[in-house]
Every structure is written in C-alpha cells, then in structure tokens.
Design a protein around this motif. Sequence first.
Motif, PDB file in Angstrom:
ATOM      1  N   ILE A 245       0.706  -1.297  -0.097  1.00 30.02           N
ATOM      2  CA  ILE A 245      -0.104  -0.032   0.380  1.00 30.02           C
ATOM      3  C   ILE A 245       0.980   1.074  -0.096  1.00 30.02           C
ATOM      4  O   ILE A 245       2.171   0.733   0.795  1.00 30.02           O
ATOM      5  CB  ILE A 245      -1.244   0.342   1.200  1.00 30.02           C
ATOM      6  N   VAL A 246       0.274   2.015  -0.768  1.00 28.32           N
ATOM      7  CA  VAL A 246       1.430   3.559  -0.574  1.00 28.32           C
ATOM      8  C   VAL A 246      -0.032   4.705  -0.093  1.00 28.32           C
ATOM      9  O   VAL A 246      -0.975   4.705   0.183  1.00 28.32           O
ATOM     10  CB  VAL A 246       1.356   3.887  -2.126  1.00 28.32           C
ATOM     11  N   VAL A 247       1.222   5.376   0.775  1.00 31.15           N
ATOM     12  CA  VAL A 247       0.192   6.153   2.022  1.00 31.15           C
ATOM     13  C   VAL A 247       1.270   7.812   2.238  1.00 31.15           C
ATOM     14  O   VAL A 247       2.490   7.620   2.259  1.00 31.15           O
ATOM     15  CB  VAL A 247      -0.089   5.361   3.397  1.00 31.15           C
ATOM     16  N   PRO A 248       0.454   8.647   2.184  1.00 34.41           N
ATOM     17  CA  PRO A 248       1.256   9.951   2.477  1.00 34.41           C
ATOM     18  C   PRO A 248       2.434   9.520   3.861  1.00 34.41           C
ATOM     19  O   PRO A 248       1.845   8.899   4.644  1.00 34.41           O
ATOM     20  CB  PRO A 248      -0.183  10.840   2.803  1.00 34.41           C
ATOM     21  N   LYS A 249       3.597  10.276   3.416  1.00 30.04           N
ATOM     22  CA  LYS A 249       4.848  10.110   3.823  1.00 30.04           C
ATOM     23  C   LYS A 249       4.103  10.615   5.774  1.00 30.04           C
ATOM     24  O   LYS A 249       3.612  11.975   5.822  1.00 30.04           O
ATOM     25  CB  LYS A 249       5.726  10.880   4.010  1.00 30.04           C
ATOM     26  N   ASP A 289      -5.737 -18.145 -11.551  1.00 35.82           N
ATOM     27  CA  ASP A 289      -5.236 -17.678 -12.840  1.00 35.82           C
ATOM     28  C   ASP A 289      -4.120 -15.656 -11.772  1.00 35.82           C
ATOM     29  O   ASP A 289      -4.780 -14.778 -11.388  1.00 35.82           O
ATOM     30  CB  ASP A 289      -6.452 -16.195 -13.983  1.00 35.82           C
ATOM     31  N   PRO A 290      -2.477 -16.316 -12.546  1.00 34.02           N
ATOM     32  CA  PRO A 290      -1.890 -15.082 -11.595  1.00 34.02           C
ATOM     33  C   PRO A 290      -2.039 -13.368 -12.120  1.00 34.02           C
ATOM     34  O   PRO A 290      -1.676 -12.902 -12.175  1.00 34.02           O
ATOM     35  CB  PRO A 290      -0.218 -15.717 -12.379  1.00 34.02           C
ATOM     36  N   ASP A 291      -2.520 -13.903 -13.698  1.00 29.01           N
ATOM     37  CA  ASP A 291      -3.034 -12.767 -14.499  1.00 29.01           C
ATOM     38  C   ASP A 291      -3.768 -11.981 -13.734  1.00 29.01           C
ATOM     39  O   ASP A 291      -4.761 -10.823 -13.878  1.00 29.01           O
ATOM     40  CB  ASP A 291      -3.671 -13.065 -15.555  1.00 29.01           C
ATOM     41  N   ARG A 292      -5.204 -12.090 -12.375  1.00 29.88           N
ATOM     42  CA  ARG A 292      -5.605 -11.798 -11.909  1.00 29.88           C
ATOM     43  C   ARG A 292      -5.729 -11.195 -10.873  1.00 29.88           C
ATOM     44  O   ARG A 292      -6.720 -11.906 -10.111  1.00 29.88           O
ATOM     45  CB  ARG A 292      -7.508 -12.703 -12.250  1.00 29.88           C
ATOM     46  N   VAL A 293      -4.533 -11.244 -10.128  1.00 30.45           N
ATOM     47  CA  VAL A 293      -4.485 -10.937  -8.928  1.00 30.45           C
ATOM     48  C   VAL A 293      -4.640  -9.497  -8.231  1.00 30.45           C
ATOM     49  O   VAL A 293      -4.769  -8.631  -9.410  1.00 30.45           O
ATOM     50  CB  VAL A 293      -2.648 -11.363  -8.383  1.00 30.45           C
ATOM     51  N   ALA A 294      -4.741  -9.740  -7.464  1.00 34.24           N
ATOM     52  CA  ALA A 294      -5.168  -8.347  -7.198  1.00 34.24           C
ATOM     53  C   ALA A 294      -4.781  -7.698  -5.063  1.00 34.24           C
ATOM     54  O   ALA A 294      -5.553  -9.036  -4.874  1.00 34.24           O
ATOM     55  CB  ALA A 294      -7.068  -7.774  -7.030  1.00 34.24           C
ATOM     56  N   VAL A 295      -4.998  -6.562  -4.968  1.00 33.79           N
ATOM     57  CA  VAL A 295      -5.269  -6.774  -3.317  1.00 33.79           C
ATOM     58  C   VAL A 295      -6.044  -6.993  -2.422  1.00 33.79           C
ATOM     59  O   VAL A 295      -7.235  -6.534  -3.435  1.00 33.79           O
ATOM     60  CB  VAL A 295      -4.736  -5.007  -2.840  1.00 33.79           C
ATOM     61  N   ASP A 296      -6.177  -7.592  -1.795  1.00 27.42           N
ATOM     62  CA  ASP A 296      -7.821  -7.741  -0.731  1.00 27.42           C
ATOM     63  C   ASP A 296      -7.524  -6.943   0.227  1.00 27.42           C
ATOM     64  O   ASP A 296      -6.532  -7.090   0.978  1.00 27.42           O
ATOM     65  CB  ASP A 296      -7.119  -9.505  -0.191  1.00 27.42           C
ATOM     66  N   PRO A 297      -8.671  -6.583   0.577  1.00 24.93           N
ATOM     67  CA  PRO A 297      -9.298  -5.619   2.177  1.00 24.93           C
ATOM     68  C   PRO A 297      -8.263  -5.882   3.137  1.00 24.93           C
ATOM     69  O   PRO A 297      -8.055  -5.414   3.673  1.00 24.93           O
ATOM     70  CB  PRO A 297     -10.978  -5.503   2.193  1.00 24.93           C
ATOM     71  N   GLN A 298      -8.432  -7.346   3.879  1.00 23.45           N
ATOM     72  CA  GLN A 298      -8.356  -8.215   4.190  1.00 23.45           C
ATOM     73  C   GLN A 298      -5.973  -7.488   4.949  1.00 23.45           C
ATOM     74  O   GLN A 298      -5.580  -7.392   6.070  1.00 23.45           O
ATOM     75  CB  GLN A 298      -7.992  -9.348   4.284  1.00 23.45           C
ATOM     76  N   GLU A 299      -6.081  -7.833   3.445  1.00 25.88           N
ATOM     77  CA  GLU A 299      -4.384  -7.393   3.276  1.00 25.88           C
ATOM     78  C   GLU A 299      -3.911  -6.044   3.546  1.00 25.88           C
ATOM     79  O   GLU A 299      -3.226  -5.478   4.294  1.00 25.88           O
ATOM     80  CB  GLU A 299      -3.797  -7.797   1.973  1.00 25.88           C
ATOM     81  N   ILE A 300      -4.595  -4.906   3.137  1.00 27.22           N
ATOM     82  CA  ILE A 300      -4.899  -3.472   3.252  1.00 27.22           C
ATOM     83  C   ILE A 300      -4.976  -3.342   5.214  1.00 27.22           C
ATOM     84  O   ILE A 300      -3.970  -2.670   5.686  1.00 27.22           O
ATOM     85  CB  ILE A 300      -5.946  -2.712   2.344  1.00 27.22           C
ATOM     86  N   ALA A 323      -2.278   1.060  -3.811  1.00 26.64           N
ATOM     87  CA  ALA A 323      -2.179  -0.333  -3.691  1.00 26.64           C
ATOM     88  C   ALA A 323      -2.201  -1.347  -5.006  1.00 26.64           C
ATOM     89  O   ALA A 323      -2.950  -1.262  -6.061  1.00 26.64           O
ATOM     90  CB  ALA A 323      -2.991  -0.991  -2.566  1.00 26.64           C
ATOM     91  N   PHE A 324      -1.083  -2.273  -4.470  1.00 28.90           N
ATOM     92  CA  PHE A 324      -0.837  -3.163  -5.522  1.00 28.90           C
ATOM     93  C   PHE A 324      -0.545  -4.461  -5.087  1.00 28.90           C
ATOM     94  O   PHE A 324      -0.020  -4.452  -3.860  1.00 28.90           O
ATOM     95  CB  PHE A 324       0.316  -2.782  -6.928  1.00 28.90           C
ATOM     96  N   ALA A 325      -0.589  -5.233  -5.427  1.00 29.14           N
ATOM     97  CA  ALA A 325      -0.413  -6.637  -5.878  1.00 29.14           C
ATOM     98  C   ALA A 325       0.379  -7.821  -6.551  1.00 29.14           C
ATOM     99  O   ALA A 325       0.266  -7.594  -8.071  1.00 29.14           O
ATOM    100  CB  ALA A 325      -1.500  -7.936  -5.336  1.00 29.14           C
TER     101      ALA A 325
END
Length: 510
Positions: A245-249, A289-300, A323-325
């Motif tokens: 995840i990316v957040v403001p510093k 499918d690894p082409d369809r990877v996405a960040v899960d809300p639980q990971e955030i 965010a990216f996975a």
Amino acid sequence: MASGAEQENGAVVDLLVVGGGVNGAGIARDAVGRGLSVLLCEKGDLAEGTSSRSGKLVHGGLRYLEYYEFRLVREALIEREVLLAAAPHIIWPMRFVLPHDRGLRPAWLLRLGLFLYDHLGGRKRLPPSRGLNLRRDPEGRPLQDRFSRGFEYSDCWVDDARLVVLNALGAAERGARILTRTECVSLRRQGGLWHAVLRGADGAERRVTARAVANAAGPWVDRVLTGTAGLTSSKKIRLVRGSHIVVPKFYDGPQAYLVQNTDKRVIFINPYEGGHLLIGTTDIPQSGDPDRVAVDPQEIAYLCGVVNRAFQRQIGPADVVHAFAGVRPLFDDDAANPSAVTRDYVFDVDAEGGEAPILSVFGGKITTFRKLAEHALDRLRPFFPAMGPAWTATAALPGGDMPDFDRWLAGFRQRHPWLPEDLALHYGRLYGTRADALLDGAGAVADLGRHFGGTLYEREAVWLRAQEWAEGAEDILWRRTKHGLHLSPDETAAFTEWLEAAPAARAVGQ
C-alpha cells in the motif's frame, strides 16, 4: 551461432527467451553480449507482472538468515554492490531502522544478524549497521514510546520496472529483438530445433525457429513448460501474493523502517516518490489465474495494523492512495509457511538427445537477477561451445555509465539550466546519461510540449513510446514512470485521451 543479420532474414535464432520480466530481460542481455542471437517475447508489457510489483529493494534479505539461507544472502549482498555500480540513477542507498520489539526477536539475535549482514557480502560502498537509542536519536521520534533501542543498517532502493526496461534496452542495443504484446502459444521440438508460434495482440502469428529456449515466464513458467511446450518437470512453482500500500508520508527524514509483527513477519515502511510511503509486503498463498491478482481488503487492514502497532501516527484504509499486488513465483520447497519458502532459484534443463534445450527458471528475487542470468547461460554453455564469457558484472546498464549520480546530476543541471530542479531530478533519476538525448534540441520548458500535470510532458511520453516499448497509458504512468501517483483523475484521463489519439511509434529493437 546465428548472426543478427541471419536472424532478421528468418534463419534460426540461437535463443528464444519467453518472458519479459527481470529474469527474462537479464538472460537476453547476458546472452546477446556473449555472441548469441536472441529474441525475447513477452505476452504483455515489460515488467507487467511480478517485476513491477516488488518491494523495490536491492537487498540481501536480512530475514532469510533466520532460515539459514546463507548462500542466497551472500550472493544477494554481493549483487547489491554490483547493481549499485551498474545503475546508480535507479538504484541508491537507503538506511533502515529496525526497532527492537520486546517479546519478539531478542536484541542479541538482531545484533548477530546485522553482524553477518555487514560481513557476508564483502560490503564496500555502504556504511555498516549501528545501534540506536530510540529515545534520543531522531529516528525514534515517529515510533511509539515503548521502543527504547533499535538498530540501523544499509540496503538499496531500486526502480524495479525500470531495471527490467534497462536490461531490455541493453539487449536491444546489442542486437536482440524484443517483442512485447507477443505471446508464445506453441513450442515443439523437431529436427533438433525448437519451432515456436508467437501471437501478437492483433492475433497475427509469426513462426520462429530456435536452437534453445529460456523459459523465464515467472508465475506462468509451469504453463509454458507443460502446456505450451508439452513437457513435464519434477520441479514445481509455488505462487505467493505480496501486496503493498502507498500512503502519505507521516514522518520526517529519509530513513526507512523495518518493523516486526507478532506473527514473526517483518514489514518495510519506505519513503516513496517524494511525500509517500510504500508499505509491504504480505505473504498469501495465491490460487487461480496469476493474471487476475488483486489486493484483498484484509491485506490492507493487516498492513495498516502492523504500522499502527509500531508508530504513533495511526493509519487506516482511508489513507491508502494506491495499492498493488504481485505474484511471486517461488520454487516449491514444501515449506509450510509461505514466508519460509526459499527465495533462491533453481533451473530445470530439458534437452532431447543433447539438442534443443529448454531451460526453465523456478524462483528467484530481483536482487539476484543478474547472477541468475549468468548461471542460466553457464547451464546452456554445453549447447553453445563458442559462447563468450560472462561479462555483465562490470558493465553499466543503459544510462548508468557514471561514477557518481550526484556529481553527474550537477553537470546535467549545468547543461540544461532552464530545467526546473524537480524536472531535472526526474529525468536524471529515470534516464541517467540518456537524459541528454531525451532533451536534444530543447532549450526551454516550452520545448517539452504539452504539460499533462506533475512533471509529465509530451516529449517524455513520445520518447517512451519510441525508445522503451511503451504503448498504453499504464505502461507510461505506472511502469516506465510513476507519474500516475502524481496526476489527478482528470489529468490522467486527459493524458490517456491524448495518447490514444497520438500516432503509434516503433520502439528500438522491433
């Protein structure tokens, strides 16, 4: 070995590389520099998969010492120095603060690990680790009061997607052909050669004949080996999702942090893109499918929770601006815990009757890609006895031919005094010594063309399409650059509209 001219005339190519991530691009660059004719195909964009979704670190892997991965850590620490010299514009030192968390790893263990980390790889360029008094030293200010002591050590930051592109550029400059948006849909042995069918995004097919194949398809390595090539292997890949995840510093200073969690995992909090923090990573078994990877809300929620356990400033999902996975294609060593799965690499070489080898890459990490490529070519040497020696350990990547980035940047600014400081730094960091060519003929900001927002101007977009295989907006905004993080939704939409209307460009090596 086939020459570049023979390759263009449709003759046999020495090596077909399948996969345009860091391993595939590294193998292509190394191979063509040893005298092989090379064609690389990638079904999407360069670095579109795992190689643009890493933690963006060139590091030894401090936590791998817990799993006794001493050879891997040593190799990675040595490579850290090699890569820092090869591409100082996209790789630079960073200091990491490791707070001692009572009840987790004892202080003596952290001290021992850092002692090994300082000495295993023959560290030359980076400062050694040191102890910190977190109640006195400024690095402790953002942390919660329960932390009284800690340690600081060195590793390196890397622009991962640009690392891939620079390897592809290095390969193309030496005569390799780089075909993006081109999937290898069939591989068959016949007459001691590989006969491949490559399909472009428009559905058009081309047939390629190769003496050898390097299967560097990452998460798709099994699919290429068993499906496309119709072979079997005793080695298996294990897919593990890592999300960031990316957040403001929210703290002052250039330092990064490595904090421990109660599940024994560690999380990096790294300064990112001037004013942001990059936080990660998770380790989740990936199915489907690894082409369809996405960040899960639980990971955030998990990453926010780890940060909140260590820092005074509390964050939540609402603070996440990006965010990216990515799917890490790890060699399956049967470890029960995804975090304990080895980050080392292994090869599977299948050669029928001593001819037409296919080398498949299982595992690996971005830090050791160059050594992986070197080892891969060594494994293929019996099939190419006239192949030249290893050469990449002392060769700069495109744009990296400078002894010191800060000194070079000062000269670059003198040559282009009209450039605003932020724009000069942007061009210098991304393109290094190639930035002068990007600006050739420009003498004022107006010469850079339309301004789309942030530091993105028309000239750079045109350059990326012509020189670096970029096609769509995502290629430019998120992989060749990180402009996407600095543009508003309206600015992104305007740039995308302009790009779609702009005439297509033919990239180098195509």
